[in-house]
Motif scaffolding. Structure first.
Motif, short mmCIF file in Angstrom:
data_model
loop_
_atom_site.label_atom_id
_atom_site.label_comp_id
_atom_site.label_asym_id
_atom_site.label_seq_id
_atom_site.Cartn_x
_atom_site.Cartn_y
_atom_site.Cartn_z
N TYR A 299 1.04 -1.17 -0.12
CA TYR A 299 -0.09 0.37 -0.10
C TYR A 299 0.66 1.21 -0.09
O TYR A 299 0.60 2.13 -0.91
CB TYR A 299 -1.18 -0.04 1.06
CG TYR A 299 -2.29 -1.66 1.20
CD1 TYR A 299 -2.51 -2.06 0.12
CD2 TYR A 299 -2.47 -1.35 2.34
CE1 TYR A 299 -2.93 -3.30 0.14
CE2 TYR A 299 -3.60 -2.89 2.41
CZ TYR A 299 -3.77 -3.11 1.59
OH TYR A 299 -4.75 -4.48 1.77
N PHE B 48 2.94 1.41 -3.40
CA PHE B 48 1.59 2.24 -4.58
C PHE B 48 1.62 3.38 -4.52
O PHE B 48 1.16 4.54 -5.30
CB PHE B 48 0.27 1.51 -4.72
CG PHE B 48 -0.55 1.50 -5.41
CD1 PHE B 48 -0.37 1.95 -6.96
CD2 PHE B 48 -2.04 1.88 -4.88
CE1 PHE B 48 -1.67 2.19 -8.08
CE2 PHE B 48 -2.85 2.20 -6.11
CZ PHE B 48 -2.46 2.89 -7.35
N GLY B 49 0.86 3.74 -3.60
CA GLY B 49 1.14 5.08 -2.96
C GLY B 49 1.90 6.39 -2.88
O GLY B 49 2.06 7.48 -4.12
N LEU C 155 2.61 6.11 -7.09
CA LEU C 155 1.17 7.31 -7.80
C LEU C 155 2.04 8.69 -7.43
O LEU C 155 1.50 9.59 -8.73
CB LEU C 155 -0.20 7.18 -6.90
CG LEU C 155 -0.83 5.87 -7.65
CD1 LEU C 155 -2.07 6.16 -6.46
CD2 LEU C 155 -1.58 5.99 -9.15
N MET D 274 0.11 -0.88 -7.97
CA MET D 274 -1.09 -1.25 -7.69
C MET D 274 -2.00 -3.53 -8.40
O MET D 274 -2.55 -3.08 -7.18
CB MET D 274 -2.10 -0.48 -9.21
CG MET D 274 -3.45 -0.51 -9.18
SD MET D 274 -4.03 0.19 -10.50
CE MET D 274 -3.47 -0.47 -11.78
N GLU E 17 -3.51 -4.76 -5.38
CA GLU E 17 -4.34 -5.77 -5.37
C GLU E 17 -4.14 -7.27 -4.47
O GLU E 17 -5.52 -7.77 -4.68
CB GLU E 17 -5.05 -5.64 -6.73
CG GLU E 17 -5.31 -3.81 -7.08
CD GLU E 17 -6.14 -3.77 -8.38
OE1 GLU E 17 -6.29 -4.86 -9.45
OE2 GLU E 17 -5.99 -2.82 -8.70
N GLY F 264 -7.74 2.69 -5.41
CA GLY F 264 -6.78 2.53 -6.10
C GLY F 264 -6.56 3.03 -8.17
O GLY F 264 -5.70 3.54 -8.35
N ARG F 265 -7.40 2.63 -8.26
CA ARG F 265 -7.53 2.55 -9.59
C ARG F 265 -8.05 4.17 -10.48
O ARG F 265 -7.56 4.35 -11.11
CB ARG F 265 -8.77 1.31 -10.31
CG ARG F 265 -7.95 0.68 -10.70
CD ARG F 265 -9.02 -0.76 -10.92
NE ARG F 265 -7.90 -2.32 -10.95
CZ ARG F 265 -8.52 -3.02 -11.89
NH1 ARG F 265 -7.42 -2.17 -13.01
NH2 ARG F 265 -6.88 -3.91 -11.68
N ILE G 135 -5.52 9.85 -4.28
CA ILE G 135 -4.11 9.42 -3.45
C ILE G 135 -4.38 9.57 -1.70
O ILE G 135 -4.12 8.35 -0.94
CB ILE G 135 -3.17 10.20 -4.05
CG1 ILE G 135 -2.83 9.64 -5.21
CG2 ILE G 135 -1.77 9.17 -2.91
CD1 ILE G 135 -1.56 10.99 -6.39
N TYR H 81 -7.27 6.56 -0.49
CA TYR H 81 -6.79 4.97 -1.29
C TYR H 81 -6.09 5.16 0.24
O TYR H 81 -6.20 3.82 0.85
CB TYR H 81 -5.81 5.53 -2.55
CG TYR H 81 -5.10 3.79 -1.79
CD1 TYR H 81 -6.05 2.73 -2.37
CD2 TYR H 81 -3.95 3.59 -1.96
CE1 TYR H 81 -5.10 1.61 -2.99
CE2 TYR H 81 -3.19 2.44 -1.99
CZ TYR H 81 -4.22 1.31 -2.62
OH TYR H 81 -3.20 0.55 -2.24
N ALA I 100 -6.79 2.43 2.92
CA ALA I 100 -6.17 0.85 3.55
C ALA I 100 -5.74 0.42 4.70
O ALA I 100 -6.08 -0.53 5.46
CB ALA I 100 -5.03 1.16 2.82
#
Length: 168
Positions: A49, A52-53, A56, A100, A104, A116-117, A146, A149, A153
Motif C-alpha cells: 500500500y 503504491f501510494g 502514484l 497497484m 490488489e 487505487g484505480r 491518493i 487510498y 488502506a
C-alpha cells in the motif's frame, strides 16, 4: 496385584501426559504459524500500500513535469526534451501499475482496489488539462484520491488501527 495396578496407572499417566503434551505443543505450533503468517501478510500489505501510494505520487510528479514542459511559454522546449519527459512519465506509470497490481493481489477489499484505480486514472488525466486552472483541479483531485487510498488502506492492515489507538 498392587504393583501391577500401580504400574498400569503409571504407564497410563505417562501416556496421558505425553498425549497432552503433544496436543498442547501442536496447538502452540499452529498458533505460532498462524501468527507468523498473519504478521507476514500485514507487513506485505503495509509495503504494498505504501509503495503504491508512493509510486502514484512519483507518477503524478512526472505527469506534472511533462504538462509544465508542454505548456511553458517562457522558453521553447526541444522535442527531444519533451519526448524524454513523456517517456519518463510512461515509465513511472508502469511502475505505478506494477505496485497497484501487487496491492490488489494482497487485498481482499474490492472497494480499496477501485480507489487505487480511480487515483491512477486521475493522475492519467493530468496531461489532458488545457489551462493552469484545469491543471489545478486535476492536481487537487489526484492528490485527494491518493490520500483517500492510503486512508482507506489503513483498516485493511491488521493491528494498525489498534496500534494507532494505543499511541499517546
Amino acid at each position: 496385584m498392587d504393583v501391577v495396578a500401580t504400574s498400569v496407572v503409571a504407564v497410563l499417566g505417562t501416556l496421558l501426559g505425553a498425549g497432552l503434551t503433544h496436543l498442547l505443543q501442536h496447538r502452540t505450533a499452529l498458533r505460532a504459524e498462524q501468527f507468523t503468517r498473519d504478521e507476514r501478510l500485514r507487513q506485505e500489505r503495509v509495503d504494498a500500500y505504501c509503495s503504491f501510494g508512493g509510486t502514484l505520487a512519483n507518477y503524478r510528479r512526472g505527469q506534472m513535469d511533462y504538462w509544465f514542459a508542454r505548456h511553458d511559454d517562457s522558453r521553447v522546449r526541444e522535442q527531444v526534451e519533451l519526448h524524454e519527459l513523456r517517456r519518463e512519465a510512461q515509465r513511472l506509470r508502469a511502475v505505478a501499475m506494477e505496485a497497484m497490481f501487487r496491492a490488489e493481489l494482497l487485498t481482499d477489499a474490492p472497494d480499496l482496489a477501485d480507489l487505487g484505480r480511480d487515483a491512477l486514472q486521475a493522475v492519467d488525466g493530468i496531461p489532458r488539462a488545457e489551462t493552469r486552472d484545469d491543471l489545478h483541479g486535476v492536481r487537487n483531485t489526484s492528490r485527494t484520491l491518493i490520500y483517500d487510498y492510503i486512508a482507506a488502506a489503513r483498516p485493511h492492515i491488521p493491528g494498525l488501527a489498534e496500534e494507532r489507538q494505543l499511541a499517546p
